[in-house]
Design an enzyme around this catalytic site. Structure first.
Site, PDB file in Angstrom:
ATOM      1  CG  ASN A  91      46.792 106.594-100.823  1.00  0.00           C
ATOM      2  OD1 ASN A  91      47.402 106.839-101.635  1.00  0.00           O
ATOM      3  ND2 ASN A  91      47.044 107.194 -99.697  1.00  0.00           N
TER       4      ASN A  91
ATOM      5  CG  ASP B  24      35.649 102.855 -95.292  1.00  0.00           C
ATOM      6  OD1 ASP B  24      34.470 103.279 -95.399  1.00  0.00           O
ATOM      7  OD2 ASP B  24      36.396 103.822 -95.004  1.00  0.00           O
TER       8      ASP B  24
ATOM      9  CB  THR C 165      52.982 130.148 -90.098  1.00  0.00           C
ATOM     10  OG1 THR C 165      53.428 131.618 -89.961  1.00  0.00           O
ATOM     11  CG2 THR C 165      51.637 129.883 -90.738  1.00  0.00           C
TER      12      THR C 165
END
Ligand SMILES: Nc1ncnc2c1ncn2[C@@H]1O[C@H](COP(=O)(O)OP(=O)(O)OP(=O)(O)O)[C@@H](O)[C@H]1O
Ligand SMILES: CC(C)(CO)[C@@H](O)C(=O)NCCC(=O)O
Ligand SMILES: [K+]
Length: 258
Positions: free
Chosen positions: A11, A109, A184
Site C-alpha cells: 500500500n 521505510d 482448518t
C-alpha cells in the site's frame, strides 16, 4: 503544506501535514503503472470530497518500490511545482547515522522509522513494523540505525500457505480462541498468530541480549494492535510512525538548506 508519501510494497499512504497536524490521510494499493496524472485526479477528488484546501509546497517520498518514484516525482513537479525529497537519495539528508555493511541499501521505510522512533522516544529502541514484511529496526543510543531483522509479513505468510497448499483457503488473520485448532481455518490462524507472537518475543529478547542492554520496543503498522491485545509485546504503539518520520526528515532538510 507538506505532502508526505509512504510507498510500501502493498500500500501507498498519502498524508497532508499542515505544520502541526496531519489534516488528511489516504491509502491506495501500490501500483508501479499508475501515472502522475492518475495520482493527481485521485488526490484532487478526495481533497474536494473532504473540503480540504491544501496549498502543497513540499513533497517527501519514502518508497520501498523504486519504480514508483519516477511517477511520484512527476506528480510533485507537475501539480505542486515542488522538487520532492526522496529518502535514501544523496540529496535527502538524514538526522541519524546508518551503520551497516558497505554497499547495503537499507529500506527507506526502515530509516524513516528509525528517525521517527528516535525523535519520539530517544535511543535504544527496537522498532517493529508490520507491513508486507515484518521488520525490526535497531536504534542505538545516539539514534543511529545499526541493523535489524526482516521476517515475512503476517498477510504474506497466510498467502504463502494458501498459494502452496491446495486445501488451505485464503483467510484473514485474527486471534484464535484456542491454540489447538479443530478446523482448518482455526489451525492456520493459530499457526500464524501464535507463531508471530513467538517470533516477535524471541527476536526482541535476542536483540536485547546481543546488545547487552534494555531497549524499548515500539510497534507500528495495521496489525500491531491485534498482537498487543493478546500479549504485551510492545512498550508503545504508534500508528503513524512512518508519517511522523517523514515530517521530521523534511524539517531537517529545510533547516540544513537555510
Ligand atoms: N485494524 C486493522 N485490523 C486488521 N487489519 C488491519 C487493520 N488496519 C490495517 N490493517 C491491515 O494491516 C495491513 C498492514 O498495514 P500497513 O500499512 O502497516 O502495511 P501494508 O500496507 O500491508 O504493507 P506495506 O507498508 O509494506 O505496503 C494492511 O494490509 C491493512 O489492510
Ligand atoms: C524490508 C522491506 C521490504 C520492508 O518494507 C523494505 O524495507 C526493503 O525493501 N528493504 C530493503 C532491504 C533492507 O532494508 O535491508
Ligand atoms: K508500512
Amino acid at each position: 503544506m507538506l505532502l508526505a508519501i509512504d510507498c510500501g510494497n502493498t500500500n501507498t499512504v498519502f498524508s497532508i501535514w499542515d505544520g502541526t497536524a496531519f489534516i488528511a490521510t489516504w491509502r491506495t494499493a501500490t501500483d508501479g503503472k499508475r501515472t502522475a496524472d492518475q495520482y493527481y485526479v485521485w488526490l484532487n477528488t478526495l481533497m474536494n470530497l473532504q473540503g480540504i484546501e491544501a496549498d502543497i509546497t513540499d513533497v517527501i517520498v519514502s518508497s520501498t518500490v523504486p519504480r514508483v518514484v519516477w511517477n511520484l516525482r512527476v506528480l510533485a513537479d507537475r501539480y505542486f511545482n515542488a522538487r520532492p525529497l526522496v529518502v535514501g537519495k544523496p540529496e535527502c539528508a538524514l538526522p541519524i547515522d546508518v551503520r551497516v555493511d558497505v554497499g547495503t541499501a537499507v529500506g527507506p521505510d526502515r530509516l524513516v522509522n528509525t528517525v521517527a522512533g528516535f525523535d519520539l522516544y530517544g535511543g535504544d529502541l527496537i522498532v517493529v513494523d508490520f507491513g508486507t514484511a515484518t521488520t525490526f529496526d535497531v536504534v542505538a543510543s545516539d539514534g543511529a540505525y545499526v541493523g535489524g531483522v526482516i521476517a515475512p509479513g503476517v498477510n504474506l505468510s497466510l498467502e504463502a500457505l494458501h498459494n502452496a497448499a491446495a486445501a488451505l483457503p485464503h483467510i484473514d488473520i485474527s486471534q484464535p480462541q484456542h491454540v489447538v485448532g479443530t478446523n482448518t481455518v482455526a489451525c492456520m490462524q493459530s499457526g500464524v498468530f501464535w507463531g508471530y507472537v513467538g517470533l516477535v518475543r524471541e527476536i526482541c529478547a535476542r536483540i536485547k541480549a546481543e546488545r547487552g542492554r534494555g531497549m524499548r520496543v515500539i510497534s507500528t503498522g495495521g496489525l500491531a494492535p491485534l498482537f498487543q491485545q493478546a500479549e504485551t509485546l510492545f512498550d508503545e504503539y504508534q500508528d503513524d510512525l512512518t508519517m511522523h518520520g517523514l515530517t521530521v526528515i523534511n524539517k531537517y532538510n529545510k533547516e540544513c538548506a537555510e
